[in-house]
Design a protein around this motif. Structure first.
Motif, PDB file in Angstrom:
ATOM      1  N   LEU A 236       0.820  -1.305  -0.124  1.00 40.79           N
ATOM      2  CA  LEU A 236       0.042   0.252   0.154  1.00 40.79           C
ATOM      3  C   LEU A 236       0.650   1.482  -0.170  1.00 40.79           C
ATOM      4  CD1 LEU A 236      -2.439  -1.501   2.782  1.00 40.79           C
ATOM      5  CD2 LEU A 236      -2.652  -1.141   0.241  1.00 40.79           C
TER       6      LEU A 236
ATOM      7  N   SER B 272      -7.161 -13.670   5.141  1.00 38.41           N
ATOM      8  CA  SER B 272      -7.035 -15.036   4.971  1.00 38.41           C
ATOM      9  C   SER B 272      -5.897 -15.490   5.165  1.00 38.41           C
ATOM     10  CB  SER B 272      -7.055 -15.045   3.398  1.00 38.41           C
ATOM     11  OG  SER B 272      -7.894 -13.595   2.522  1.00 38.41           O
TER      12      SER B 272
ATOM     13  N   GLY C 115      -8.533   2.949   3.380  1.00 43.98           N
ATOM     14  CA  GLY C 115      -8.340   4.166   4.447  1.00 43.98           C
ATOM     15  C   GLY C 115      -9.104   4.670   4.031  1.00 43.98           C
TER      16      GLY C 115
HETATM   17  P1  AMP Z   1      -4.840  -9.173   1.108  1.00 46.77           P
HETATM   18  O1  AMP Z   1      -6.455  -9.668   2.161  1.00 46.77           O
HETATM   19  O2  AMP Z   1      -4.535  -8.580   1.792  1.00 46.77           O
HETATM   20  O3  AMP Z   1      -5.081 -10.392   0.457  1.00 46.77           O
HETATM   21  O4  AMP Z   1      -5.744  -8.316  -0.174  1.00 46.77           O
HETATM   22  C1  AMP Z   1      -6.503  -8.796  -0.783  1.00 46.77           C
HETATM   23  C2  AMP Z   1      -6.434  -7.775  -2.397  1.00 46.77           C
HETATM   24  O5  AMP Z   1      -6.892  -6.618  -1.835  1.00 46.77           O
HETATM   25  C3  AMP Z   1      -4.827  -7.591  -3.058  1.00 46.77           C
HETATM   26  O6  AMP Z   1      -5.255  -7.704  -4.063  1.00 46.77           O
HETATM   27  C4  AMP Z   1      -4.901  -6.331  -2.282  1.00 46.77           C
HETATM   28  O7  AMP Z   1      -3.618  -6.009  -2.657  1.00 46.77           O
HETATM   29  C5  AMP Z   1      -5.647  -5.743  -2.190  1.00 46.77           C
HETATM   30  N1  AMP Z   1      -5.778  -4.458  -0.680  1.00 46.77           N
HETATM   31  C6  AMP Z   1      -5.643  -5.075   0.143  1.00 46.77           C
HETATM   32  N2  AMP Z   1      -5.585  -3.675   1.083  1.00 46.77           N
HETATM   33  C7  AMP Z   1      -6.391  -3.022   0.077  1.00 46.77           C
HETATM   34  C8  AMP Z   1      -6.441  -1.158   0.541  1.00 46.77           C
HETATM   35  N3  AMP Z   1      -6.364  -1.069   1.571  1.00 46.77           N
HETATM   36  N4  AMP Z   1      -6.379  -0.591  -0.840  1.00 46.77           N
HETATM   37  C9  AMP Z   1      -6.598  -1.432  -1.777  1.00 46.77           C
HETATM   38  N5  AMP Z   1      -6.817  -2.810  -2.337  1.00 46.77           N
HETATM   39  C10 AMP Z   1      -6.098  -3.299  -0.888  1.00 46.77           C
END
Ligand code: AMP
Ligand code: MG
Length: 406
Positions: A182, A246, A199
């Protein structure tokens, strides 16, 4: 794994209304009343005129009567005279009715000649008089605890001279975006990095729900940093995190929360998108660990976090009623769980139908911005034909149903 309804019920059982604070009337807009509001006096406080006209004694005045005009009663002062047989008092809207009079004949139903007035109608006792207490009686509860204060509630509160209003404290909600990828707004674009959209989006959703967002600095996928930020977040009434929830090796949020003493109530809900989402309680703080995917984060906020914030904020009805709307096109359900479908509500002839707002894959946040609501598609194997009626949760920020949101 709880169903959507079970997850929401469990969350609502854990979320309790916060304490009371007193605010000035002007500051009560958008707040929730903490106590029933009881009037100390009648409203109207005295019988008064609903029209500009002539105060008369109905029983003494057949149509065509000619009466002497005695006195002029504008609004804003007590009636200092009585109306006797053969006379009328000129009276303006809102002025107290003088003794002796029992009705008002509007200007347009009377003809004035010098200091007399001729009635063009047969006056009826009680006509055009607002009776003392007819709006509200002394001792009557006029707004109940849990009511959201809007301009109309402020009108009633002001009319009974309330200046300080007891309301439920707004929930303070910490927001924590997590993830190595991020970037903060304003940072230069870099390979493999994306801008934090959860956020700002969740802070806006918190504010829209009437709560106070406290955005914490982005936490990286690092246990020590995560621990420090989560510890900070647990000081709020609620903590909403996104991502890292996850089963990947960098998904550390649940583990660190557990180390901090949070009691996990569930992990994973039977919905798509939004399945990997955890809910925990740590002391007085409700902790929502939302998925990272922006669509999943916002949908789970809308359906599971917002009701909890409303309960904390004292709302009478924490959950929003869904509408029953027919699908405007065939939809293939998932065999295993409820699908949250982003829909636009379009007017076709005299009714609304739910149409896809665009790409439904979880990665496409733009189609959420085009949606008027979220259709809850039940699990199943058969294609649902157009016309099948489903529950739709309105996205209130979209305003009216039926418009083109695009
Ligand atoms: P994760 O749950 O960490 O595997 O994230 C799942 C997806 O959401 C991934 O493609 C991340 O890059 C995206 N993602 C996670 N946090 C954010 C955020 N704050 N803003 C935008 N996309 C996000
Ligand atoms: Mg991640």
């Amino acid at each position: 794994m709880p169903t959507f309804d079970e997850a929401r019920d469990l969350i609502l059982r854990c979320a309790a209304p916060l304490g009371v604070e007193v605010v000035a009337l002007d500051d009560s807009l958008g707040r929730v009343l903490a106590t029933d509001q009881v009037s100390a006096w009648d409203l109207p406080m005295w019988d008064n005129s609903a029209m500009d006209g002539y105060a008369v004694r109905a029983q003494d005045c057949p149509a065509g009567s000619v009466l002497q005009i005695r006195g002029f009663l504008p609004a804003g002062r007590a009636a200092d005279m009585s109306v006797v047989r053969g006379t009328a008092a000129k009276i303006l809207t809102g002025a107290p009715i003088p003794s002796g009079a029992d009705c008002v004949v509007p200007f347009e139903s009377a003809e004035v000649r010098e200091d007399t007035v001729r009635l063009l109608i047969q006056p009826v006792s009680g006509a055009h008089i607002r009776i003392q207490g007819s709006d509200l009686h002394a001792g009557e509860c006029f707004l109940i605890a849990g009511t959201l204060v809007g301009p109309t509630e402020i009108a009633v509160l002001a009319s009974v001279a309330r200046t300080s209003i007891p309301v439920i404290r707004r929930p303070r909600v910490a927001i924590l975006s997590t993830g190595d990828e991020l970037l903060m707004p304003g940072e230069p674009v870099a390979p493999g990095r994306i801008f934090d959209s959860n956020g700002p989006a969740l802070a806006a959703a918190v504010r829209e729900a009437g709560s106070i967002p406290i955005t914490l600095p982005i936490a990286r996928d690092d246990p020590a940093m995560l621990r420090k930020q989560l510890e900070q977040g647990l000081l709020a009434d609620a903590l909403v995190t996104s991502a890292g929830v996850s089963t990947g090796e960098r998904d550390l949020v649940r583990e660190v929360l557990r180390d901090l003493g949070a009691r996990e109530e569930f992990w994973k809900v039977d919905i798509q998108p939004g399945r990997p989402m955890a809910f925990a309680v740590a002391g007085d703080c409700c902790v929502f660990s939302l998925p990272g995917n922006p669509v999943a984060a916002l949908l789970t906020f809308e359906l599971l976090v917002r009701p909890a914030l409303r309960r904390m904020g004292g709302h009478l009805r924490p959950t929003q009623a869904t509408r029953r709307v027919p699908l405007g096109e065939p939809v293939q359900p998932r065999p295993d769980r409820v699908t949250l479908r982003r829909v636009r509500l379009e007017q076709i002839e005299d009714h609304l139908v739910a149409m896809s707002s665009g790409q439904q894959a979880t990665g496409f946040v733009r189609t959420l911005a085009y949606a008027d609501g979220i259709a809850l598609i039940p699990s199943g194997t058969e294609t649902l034909p157009a016309g099948t009626v489903v529950d739709v949760h309105a996205l209130r920020q979209r305003g009216d149903f039926g418009g083109g949101a695009q």
